[in-house]
Structures are given as structure tokens and as C-alpha cells.
Design a protein around this motif. Structure first.
Motif, PDB file in Angstrom:
ATOM      1  N   PHE A 156       8.662  16.318   6.554  1.00  0.00           N
ATOM      2  CA  PHE A 156       8.687  15.055   5.964  1.00  0.00           C
ATOM      3  C   PHE A 156       9.845  14.688   5.376  1.00  0.00           C
ATOM      4  N   TRP A 157      10.063  13.294   5.253  1.00  0.00           N
ATOM      5  CA  TRP A 157      11.307  12.790   4.410  1.00  0.00           C
ATOM      6  C   TRP A 157      10.510  12.172   3.268  1.00  0.00           C
ATOM      7  N   ILE A 158      11.006  12.789   2.072  1.00  0.00           N
ATOM      8  CA  ILE A 158      10.327  12.285   0.635  1.00  0.00           C
ATOM      9  C   ILE A 158      11.364  11.790  -0.337  1.00  0.00           C
ATOM     10  N   LYS A 159      11.041  10.684  -0.863  1.00  0.00           N
ATOM     11  CA  LYS A 159      11.850  10.062  -1.958  1.00  0.00           C
ATOM     12  C   LYS A 159      11.245  10.290  -3.380  1.00  0.00           C
ATOM     13  N   ARG A 160      12.167  10.827  -4.414  1.00  0.00           N
ATOM     14  CA  ARG A 160      11.931  11.259  -5.639  1.00  0.00           C
ATOM     15  C   ARG A 160      12.120   9.732  -6.621  1.00  0.00           C
ATOM     16  N   GLY A 176       8.404   8.406 -10.986  1.00  0.00           N
ATOM     17  CA  GLY A 176       7.484   8.826 -10.164  1.00  0.00           C
ATOM     18  C   GLY A 176       6.977  10.057 -10.389  1.00  0.00           C
ATOM     19  N   GLU A 177       5.646  10.574 -10.034  1.00  0.00           N
ATOM     20  CA  GLU A 177       4.805  11.964 -10.311  1.00  0.00           C
ATOM     21  C   GLU A 177       5.198  12.735  -9.326  1.00  0.00           C
ATOM     22  N   VAL A 178       4.377  12.499  -7.869  1.00  0.00           N
ATOM     23  CA  VAL A 178       4.018  13.502  -7.022  1.00  0.00           C
ATOM     24  C   VAL A 178       5.645  13.665  -6.340  1.00  0.00           C
ATOM     25  N   GLY A 179       6.391  12.651  -5.885  1.00  0.00           N
ATOM     26  CA  GLY A 179       7.530  12.919  -5.338  1.00  0.00           C
ATOM     27  C   GLY A 179       8.526  13.831  -5.945  1.00  0.00           C
ATOM     28  N   LYS A 180       8.591  13.665  -7.535  1.00  0.00           N
ATOM     29  CA  LYS A 180       9.488  14.731  -8.232  1.00  0.00           C
ATOM     30  C   LYS A 180       9.012  15.888  -8.314  1.00  0.00           C
ATOM     31  N   THR A 215       0.975  -0.973   0.010  1.00  0.00           N
ATOM     32  CA  THR A 215       0.148  -0.038   0.032  1.00  0.00           C
ATOM     33  C   THR A 215       0.987   1.150   0.104  1.00  0.00           C
ATOM     34  N   TYR A 216       1.866   0.997   0.558  1.00  0.00           N
ATOM     35  CA  TYR A 216       2.944   2.187   0.633  1.00  0.00           C
ATOM     36  C   TYR A 216       3.282   2.794  -0.647  1.00  0.00           C
ATOM     37  N   MET A 217       3.334   2.168  -1.770  1.00  0.00           N
ATOM     38  CA  MET A 217       3.686   2.786  -2.954  1.00  0.00           C
ATOM     39  C   MET A 217       2.532   2.826  -3.780  1.00  0.00           C
ATOM     40  N   PHE A 218       1.508   2.121  -3.772  1.00  0.00           N
ATOM     41  CA  PHE A 218       0.272   2.302  -4.518  1.00  0.00           C
ATOM     42  C   PHE A 218      -0.890   2.443  -3.967  1.00  0.00           C
ATOM     43  N   GLU A 220      -2.879  13.130  -6.063  1.00  0.00           N
ATOM     44  CA  GLU A 220      -2.526  13.304  -4.583  1.00  0.00           C
ATOM     45  C   GLU A 220      -1.672  12.142  -4.042  1.00  0.00           C
ATOM     46  N   ARG A 221      -0.955  11.870  -3.114  1.00  0.00           N
ATOM     47  CA  ARG A 221      -0.371  10.679  -2.515  1.00  0.00           C
ATOM     48  C   ARG A 221      -0.131  11.271  -1.171  1.00  0.00           C
ATOM     49  N   PRO A 222      -0.189  10.212  -0.243  1.00  0.00           N
ATOM     50  CA  PRO A 222       0.004  10.230   1.228  1.00  0.00           C
ATOM     51  C   PRO A 222       1.280  10.397   1.773  1.00  0.00           C
ATOM     52  N   TYR A 223       1.753  11.278   2.479  1.00  0.00           N
ATOM     53  CA  TYR A 223       3.030  11.303   3.198  1.00  0.00           C
ATOM     54  C   TYR A 223       2.991  11.511   4.694  1.00  0.00           C
ATOM     55  N   THR A 224       3.873  10.754   5.564  1.00  0.00           N
ATOM     56  CA  THR A 224       3.804  10.859   6.850  1.00  0.00           C
ATOM     57  C   THR A 224       4.795  11.954   7.693  1.00  0.00           C
ATOM     58  N   PRO A 225       4.049  12.813   8.435  1.00  0.00           N
ATOM     59  CA  PRO A 225       4.813  13.893   9.178  1.00  0.00           C
ATOM     60  C   PRO A 225       5.779  13.153  10.352  1.00  0.00           C
ATOM     61  N   ILE A 234      10.729   4.035   6.806  1.00  0.00           N
ATOM     62  CA  ILE A 234      10.995   4.428   8.168  1.00  0.00           C
ATOM     63  C   ILE A 234       9.932   5.556   8.801  1.00  0.00           C
ATOM     64  N   THR A 235       9.546   6.518   7.830  1.00  0.00           N
ATOM     65  CA  THR A 235       8.702   7.421   8.456  1.00  0.00           C
ATOM     66  C   THR A 235       7.480   7.123   9.461  1.00  0.00           C
ATOM     67  N   PRO A 236       6.680   6.138   8.963  1.00  0.00           N
ATOM     68  CA  PRO A 236       5.552   5.815  10.080  1.00  0.00           C
ATOM     69  C   PRO A 236       6.220   5.428  11.209  1.00  0.00           C
TER      70      PRO A 236
HETATM   71  C1  LIG Z   1       0.204   5.905   4.310  1.00  0.00           C
HETATM   72  C2  LIG Z   1       1.419   6.398   3.584  1.00  0.00           C
HETATM   73  C3  LIG Z   1       2.307   7.050   3.800  1.00  0.00           C
HETATM   74  C4  LIG Z   1       3.477   7.247   3.115  1.00  0.00           C
HETATM   75  N1  LIG Z   1       4.528   8.212   3.453  1.00  0.00           N
HETATM   76  C5  LIG Z   1       5.554   8.453   2.773  1.00  0.00           C
HETATM   77  C6  LIG Z   1       6.618   9.613   3.163  1.00  0.00           C
HETATM   78  O1  LIG Z   1       6.603   9.943   4.560  1.00  0.00           O
HETATM   79  N2  LIG Z   1       7.773   9.601   2.397  1.00  0.00           N
HETATM   80  C7  LIG Z   1       7.771   9.178   1.105  1.00  0.00           C
HETATM   81  O2  LIG Z   1       8.619   9.271   0.396  1.00  0.00           O
HETATM   82  N3  LIG Z   1       6.737   8.237   0.720  1.00  0.00           N
HETATM   83  C8  LIG Z   1       5.853   8.122   1.320  1.00  0.00           C
HETATM   84  N4  LIG Z   1       4.731   7.141   0.972  1.00  0.00           N
HETATM   85  C9  LIG Z   1       4.675   6.842  -0.709  1.00  0.00           C
HETATM   86  C10 LIG Z   1       4.067   7.862  -1.345  1.00  0.00           C
HETATM   87  O3  LIG Z   1       2.515   8.141  -1.070  1.00  0.00           O
HETATM   88  C11 LIG Z   1       4.098   7.533  -2.873  1.00  0.00           C
HETATM   89  O4  LIG Z   1       3.557   6.413  -3.131  1.00  0.00           O
HETATM   90  C12 LIG Z   1       5.449   7.885  -3.536  1.00  0.00           C
HETATM   91  O5  LIG Z   1       5.970   9.323  -3.140  1.00  0.00           O
HETATM   92  C13 LIG Z   1       5.535   7.612  -4.936  1.00  0.00           C
HETATM   93  O6  LIG Z   1       4.644   8.484  -5.592  1.00  0.00           O
HETATM   94  P1  LIG Z   1       4.972   9.142  -6.796  1.00  0.00           P
HETATM   95  O7  LIG Z   1       3.689   9.915  -7.320  1.00  0.00           O
HETATM   96  O8  LIG Z   1       6.212   9.894  -6.645  1.00  0.00           O
HETATM   97  O9  LIG Z   1       5.719   8.084  -7.755  1.00  0.00           O
HETATM   98  P2  LIG Z   1       4.568   7.188  -8.690  1.00  0.00           P
HETATM   99  O10 LIG Z   1       4.161   7.994  -9.823  1.00  0.00           O
HETATM  100  O11 LIG Z   1       3.661   6.547  -8.025  1.00  0.00           O
HETATM  101  O12 LIG Z   1       5.636   6.042  -9.167  1.00  0.00           O
HETATM  102  C14 LIG Z   1       6.380   5.430  -8.257  1.00  0.00           C
HETATM  103  C15 LIG Z   1       7.238   4.289  -8.734  1.00  0.00           C
HETATM  104  O13 LIG Z   1       6.369   3.376  -9.187  1.00  0.00           O
HETATM  105  C16 LIG Z   1       6.848   3.315 -10.502  1.00  0.00           C
HETATM  106  N5  LIG Z   1       5.285   2.873 -11.120  1.00  0.00           N
HETATM  107  C17 LIG Z   1       4.370   3.802 -11.430  1.00  0.00           C
HETATM  108  N6  LIG Z   1       3.326   3.239 -11.861  1.00  0.00           N
HETATM  109  C18 LIG Z   1       3.625   1.935 -11.961  1.00  0.00           C
HETATM  110  C19 LIG Z   1       2.922   0.814 -12.382  1.00  0.00           C
HETATM  111  N7  LIG Z   1       1.613   0.901 -12.904  1.00  0.00           N
HETATM  112  N8  LIG Z   1       3.560  -0.365 -12.748  1.00  0.00           N
HETATM  113  C20 LIG Z   1       4.728  -0.529 -12.289  1.00  0.00           C
HETATM  114  N9  LIG Z   1       5.622   0.617 -11.760  1.00  0.00           N
HETATM  115  C21 LIG Z   1       4.931   1.659 -11.503  1.00  0.00           C
HETATM  116  C22 LIG Z   1       7.325   4.431 -11.081  1.00  0.00           C
HETATM  117  O14 LIG Z   1       8.357   4.255 -11.914  1.00  0.00           O
HETATM  118  C23 LIG Z   1       8.052   4.887 -10.009  1.00  0.00           C
HETATM  119  O15 LIG Z   1       9.256   4.286  -9.649  1.00  0.00           O
HETATM  120  C24 LIG Z   1       3.582   6.763   1.521  1.00  0.00           C
HETATM  121  C25 LIG Z   1       2.549   6.014   1.303  1.00  0.00           C
HETATM  122  C26 LIG Z   1       1.519   5.792   2.231  1.00  0.00           C
HETATM  123  C27 LIG Z   1       0.421   4.543   1.687  1.00  0.00           C
END
Ligand SMILES: Cc1cc2nc3c(=O)[nH]c(=O)nc-3n(C[C@H](O)[C@H](O)[C@H](O)COP(=O)(O)OP(=O)(O)OC[C@H]3O[C@@H](n4cnc5c(N)ncnc54)[C@H](O)[C@@H]3O)c2cc1C
Length: 308
Positions: free
Chosen positions: A93-97, A101-105, A2-5, A76-81, A144-146
């Protein structure tokens, strides 16, 4: 994981308001106070809300996150304070790009003073006092953030001695290389806590490869994956002890849960592959899925494990 998707919800179309405290049902503009590079693909972002928009502390039971909206593409994406939110409305927040990826970038491209719309708090997992004697947290990368938010709430931010119902905590964290480890803003409080209260908090760092470091051990880094032996150690067990069922060599790592004699919960958070290796993959539609991976091999089940 869930963390990623996180599924795209219609909530990203929620209205924007700046006259009532933040809530999951509307977006609120926050200001980016600072943006600091902390590694090859991570940043520490600090956001500030006006003080009259800060929610009541009772609405902020850990672990919670907030959605941030990329206003260019309305995603929108969720991030953990890390430390929740303070009275001044500050959140870190500690956020990875990710490369694709979309929102991190998008968040990494923002400048100090820019406005970022946020929606929350949204519960990630509800902490309940008194249910466990021990928490074993296993995280990878920004997973590690949560963990940090919960440790900060239970042990770092406490003005008085933690109560007897506060669980003992072990955190096993892994990053790919030393330069990708969490920044000092996260590691230092954890190291200080482990040194000051070793009976309450233990902290071990792992890297997959040593990178340019010639002596990882001097940085208290173990170059290995988090495996069965690290988990056994976290539980205070050693291979020779009677806790291990020894019916066959295949069962050599199995733990006799009845004999553990303490209520232990494993919290696991990180990229898909890490969560799968430690505790088995998440299920469909964000369900927990069966417990597999090394915790499954050790005999732990869904009542012992929560994948964040
Ligand atoms: C409750 C919760 C708390 C979170 N807290 C944090 C936090 O504190 N810090 C943090 O950095 N993140 C956190 N996350 C993760 C964050 O929400 C995003 O998922 C993360 O930042 C990636 O989003 P993005 O839009 O940058 O990348 P996305 O566009 O979602 O892509 C992420 C990666 O997946 C790949 N990808 C995209 N779509 C697909 C697909 N269909 N199939 C295969 N691969 C694909 C991309 O190439 C990329 O490498 C948290 C997630 C949850 C659920």
C-alpha cells in the motif's frame, strides 16, 4: 470526494477472526512486513496474511480496497492494495499521512511485526472486460493507487499478450511537488510499461511546482495542472482537428463525442479539489454528481466519466 470522506460504518464493530479467509464481514489480523518512507508525508507499507486466509482470485476483481482499523480509536478507512494480494498473502500500500488525519497517521506510526486488523475485499469500482476501447485515467496524489491496481491487473501482471478486448490506457498523474510523486515501486513499472508497449499504455507526470528541481523536463515532468490540452492529447486529438465543434470561442474545447469513434471512459481519483477541477465535485452521499470541471467543459457526461 469519496476518496477522502468515507462514511463511518457500523462495520468497524465487525468481529475479528483468523480461521477463515478475509471477507468484508469480519476483521482479520495482518502483520506489517515493512514500512518504508517514500516522501515527506507518505509511506509504502507491506502487509502479510497467513496463506490460508487469502481469498480466491475470482473474488478479487479490480478495483478493490480493504479497510484498516486504527485499534486505538476503533476507526477504519479503506486503502487500495497496489498489486492486489498474492498467493503468499502479501499486499503493498502507498499511504499518505495528513497533518490532522487519524488513520493515516496511526498506520505511519506502526512498526514492522505489528498487527493491523483488516476487513475486505470491498469493491471500489468493478472492471468489466470489453466495454471500452480506451481508458483515460487522471489521478492526483495517492489517487494513483486504484489506477495502479487496474493497470497492474490488465497490463503489468499479464504473462501473455493482452487480448484485443484489453483497452488502451493513458494515465495522467499529478502531485504537488517532485518529492511528493509516487515512489519508484509505482513509477518504475509504469515507465517500463510505457516504454515497452507505447501503443497500449501512455504515462504523463505533472507537478504543480518544480520544488528544488532545476530541470523538471529532464525527469519527464510537466510543471502545470492537468488541463484540456493534456486530455485532448490523451485522446489523440489536436486543436485543429474536425473533432472540435467550433460554434463559438466558448465552445472551442468541446469535443464532438459522436465523431470520437471509440468507447472512452475517464477514471478520476484524488483529493476533492483535484476531482472537482477535472470532473466536477462528487454528489451527496457518495453519489457521482454531475460531470463538471474540464471534462464537463469538453462535453463529456456521466456515461463517459467515473469518479473513484
Ligand atoms: C476506496 C478508497 C480507497 C483508498 N485508497 C487509499 C490508498 O491506497 N492510499 C491512501 O493514502 N488513501 C486511500 N484512501 C483514502 C483513505 O481511506 C483515507 O480517507 C485517508 O487516509 C485519510 O484518512 P485519515 O484517517 O488519515 O484522515 P482523516 O481523519 O479522515 O482526515 C483527512 C484530512 O481531512 C481533514 N478533515 C478531517 N475531518 C474533516 C472535516 N470534518 N472537515 C474538513 N476536513 C476534515 C483532516 O484535517 C485531514 O487533512 C482511499 C479511500 C477510498 C474511499
Amino acid at each position: 470526494a469519496t476518496y477522502m470522506f468515507w462514511p463511518e460504518s457500523e462495520s468497524r464493530a465487525a468481529p475479528t477472526r483468523d480461521d477463515i479467509p478475509i471477507s468484508p464481514s469480519h476483521f482479520t489480523p495482518a502483520t506489517l512486513l515493512s514500512s518504508e518512507t517514500t516522501g515527506p508525508n507518505s509511506k509504502l507499507l507491506t502487509l502479510k496474511l497467513p496463506t490460508h486466509l487469502v481469498p480466491f482470485p475470482e473474488d478479487l476483481n479490480p478495483v478493490w480496497s480493504i479497510y484498516m482499523k486504527d485499534s486505538d480509536i476503533q476507526v477504519e478507512r479503506p486503502y487500495t492494495p497496489l498489486e492486489g494480494i498474492d498467493k503468499q498473502g502479501i499486499m503493498k500500500f502507498w499511504i499518505k499521512r495528513y497533518v490532522d488525519g487519524e488513520v493515516g497517521k496511526w498506520l505511519h506510526s506502526k512498526n514492522v511485526g505489528d498487527s493491523i486488523e483488516i476487513r475486505g475485499p470491498v469493491p471500489t469500482w468493478a472492471w468489466r472486460e470489453g466495454e471500452y476501447d480506451e481508458l483515460v485515467m487522471i489521478s492526483g496524489g495517492t489517487g494513483i493507487t486504484p489506477m495502479y491496481q487496474l493497470i497492474h491487473h490488465l497490463l503489468i501482471n499479464q504473462k501473455s499478450t493482452p487480448s484485443t478486448s484489453t483497452p488502451r490506457i493513458t494515465l495522467l498523474h499529478s502531485s504537488r511537488t517532485p518529492v511528493e510523486l509516487p515512489p519508484p515501486e509505482i513509477l518504475q513499472p509504469l515507465k517500463s510499461l510505457a516504454a515497452a508497449q507505447p501503443e497500449r499504455f501512455k504515462f504523463h507526470l505533472f507537478v504543480d511546482s518544480p520544488g528544488n528541481l532545476s530541470s523538471p523536463a529532464s525527469h519527464n515532468l510537466q510543471v502545470s495542472r492537468i488541463g484540456t490540452s493534456a486530455v485532448q492529447k490523451a485522446l489523440g486529438l489536436s486543436q485543429g482537428s474536425s473533432w472540435f465543434k467550433r460554434k463559438s470561442s466558448a465552445e472551442a474545447t468541446k469535443i464532438d463525442r459522436e465523431k470520437l469513434g471509440k468507447r472512452v471512459l475517464f477514471l478520476v481519483s484524488g483529493p476533492d479539489r483535484t476531482v472537482a477541477a477535472i470532473a466536477g465535485p462528487m454528489g451527496r452521499n457518495l453519489s457521482q454528481g454531475d460531470v463538471g470541471g474540464i471534462l464537463g467543459e469538453m462535453g463529456f457526461t456521466s456515461q463517459d466519466v467515473w469518479k473513484l
